[in-house]
Design an enzyme around this catalytic site. Structure first.
Site, PDB file in Angstrom:
ATOM      1  N   CYS A   1     -18.693  41.318 -39.865  1.00 11.95           N
ATOM      2  CA  CYS A   1     -17.998  41.328 -38.582  1.00 11.95           C
ATOM      3  C   CYS A   1     -18.833  40.626 -37.509  1.00 11.95           C
ATOM      4  O   CYS A   1     -18.983  39.407 -37.546  1.00 11.95           O
ATOM      5  CB  CYS A   1     -17.640  42.761 -38.190  1.00 11.95           C
ATOM      6  SG  CYS A   1     -16.373  42.864 -36.910  1.00 11.95           S
TER       7      CYS A   1
ATOM      8  N   HIS B   1     -15.279  45.330 -43.333  1.00 18.81           N
ATOM      9  CA  HIS B   1     -16.482  46.164 -43.314  1.00 18.81           C
ATOM     10  C   HIS B   1     -16.734  46.901 -44.628  1.00 18.81           C
ATOM     11  O   HIS B   1     -16.273  48.036 -44.802  1.00 18.81           O
ATOM     12  CB  HIS B   1     -16.352  47.202 -42.196  1.00 18.81           C
ATOM     13  CG  HIS B   1     -16.508  46.638 -40.831  1.00 18.81           C
ATOM     14  ND1 HIS B   1     -17.672  46.712 -40.112  1.00 18.81           N
ATOM     15  CD2 HIS B   1     -15.624  45.963 -40.058  1.00 18.81           C
ATOM     16  CE1 HIS B   1     -17.507  46.121 -38.939  1.00 18.81           C
ATOM     17  NE2 HIS B   1     -16.272  45.656 -38.883  1.00 18.81           N
TER      18      HIS B   1
ATOM     19  N   GLU C   1     -19.389  48.375 -45.538  1.00 21.49           N
ATOM     20  CA  GLU C   1     -20.231  49.566 -45.341  1.00 21.49           C
ATOM     21  C   GLU C   1     -19.408  50.803 -45.004  1.00 21.49           C
ATOM     22  O   GLU C   1     -19.929  51.922 -45.049  1.00 21.49           O
ATOM     23  CB  GLU C   1     -21.295  49.295 -44.261  1.00 21.49           C
ATOM     24  CG  GLU C   1     -20.836  49.422 -42.817  1.00 21.49           C
ATOM     25  CD  GLU C   1     -20.028  48.233 -42.316  1.00 21.49           C
ATOM     26  OE1 GLU C   1     -19.544  47.433 -43.133  1.00 21.49           O
ATOM     27  OE2 GLU C   1     -19.868  48.126 -41.084  1.00 21.49           O
TER      28      GLU C   1
END
Lengths: 97, 225
Positions: free
Chosen positions: B87, B196, B198
């Site tokens: 991002c 994302h 994560e």
């Protein structure tokens, strides 16, 4: 009241007047979509300005230089930090004071 | 000894803690790196996390690019260090010219936050080797300026060299050219993407565990090396 003795106070140093004012204008390249400009155009259309057909939004940087302006340095500043030349064009105007 | 993966914190980073947590869940040691320290602490890989570094002032990632830590990251990445930009991290990588192109405001003029289906176009990178070419993964997406743009020549080059790593499936969320969600450099060690991974490492908080593959990929390569 005793008069104030100001003899020990050093005179205020006047900052030197900047010798140049530099204006850098940054615009998205024509082929890059400008959603902000489109949003402004949409608002203007709603306000009745049906004759306005396009709005592009850019950025303007006003820079004061305390030395003779260095064209190469200004170009470096504009092309590496102020503008991303992948998506933006820039113009530099130097106004001597 | 487990791999040591650095996570950079800039002023305005949001997802550095989640990235560090994902690194730990994947089995590596997370090492905090500070934007103001020109010190990579000898890490084996670096994650540039999501967020709004320097408040997204000027352009997303434009000021972070010149943070003291970034000169080391840029030099190390050019030398082959695995670097993942997520991002805002992707935006920083593009501003640093480690990856081509740029990210602009979403064409829909809205911040988009949803779980996003992606296709892994190539497993031939440091961060996707545990996936299969063509594998579909579901990970969160959340951005306001995620539209990937580049000129036609660059796009053709990315496609021709197999450097489009992820593509949006079904519904392009932000106007990215050719549905591109993530790309890599010519060595395959630097990868950037808008979604994302994560946030997809645990069933409690994520829509899948697909994000773990990013971190397990780089860890297995570091162990093999």
């Amino acid at each position: 009241m005793a008069p104030i003795d100001s003899s020990h106070i050093p005179p205020i140093e006047q900052p030197e007047k900047p010798v140049a004012r530099v204006v850098v204008d940054v615009m998205l390249k024509p082929e890059i979509l400008d959603p902000q400009g489109q949003a402004v155009l949409g608002a203007l259309t709603r306000l009745g300005h049906s004759d306005i057909v396009s709005v592009r939004q850019g950025k303007r940087f006003e820079i004061l230089v305390d030395a003779a302006p260095d064209a190469a340095a200004l170009d470096q500043i504009a092309s590496t930090l102020l503008a991303n030349t992948v998506i933006e064009d820039y113009t530099i105007h130097v106004e001597e004071q | 000894m487990s791999a040591r993966i650095g996570v950079v914190t800039f002023p305005g980073s949001l997802d550095d803690q989640d990235a560090a947590r994902a690194v730990r869940i994947a089995g590596a040691q997370a090492v905090s790196l500070w934007h103001g320290d020109a010190d990579l602490k000898g890490v084996d890989a670096v994650v540039l996390p999501g967020g709004f570094s320097y408040g997204d002032y000027l352009r997303c990632g434009a000021i972070a690019r010149f943070a003291p830590v970034m000169q080391n990251v840029i030099d190390a990445a050019r030398g082959g260090l695995p670097v993942l930009g997520i991002c805002n991290g992707f935006q920083v990588l593009c501003e640093s010219h480690l990856l081509p192109g740029a990210l602009i405001r979403n064409d829909v003029r809205k911040f988009v936050c949803r779980d996003q289906l992606l296709r892994v176009e190539t497993a031939n990178t440091a961060w996707t080797s545990d996936f299969a070419d063509g594998q579909e993964i579901l990970i969160p997406l959340k951005n306001g300026e995620g539209g990937f743009v580049a000129d036609q020549r660059t796009l053709d080059q990315l496609e021709g060299e197999g450097r489009v790593v992820f593509r949006y499936l079904h519904d392009n969320p932000n106007g990215s050219y050719r549905d591109i969600a993530g790309i890599t450099n010519d060595r395959g060690n630097v990868v950037g993407l808008m979604p994302h991974p994560e946030h997809a490492v645990e069933t409690l908080t994520g829509p899948s565990l697909d994000g773990l593959g990013f971190f397990s990929s780089v860890i297995s390569q570091l162990v093999d090396a």
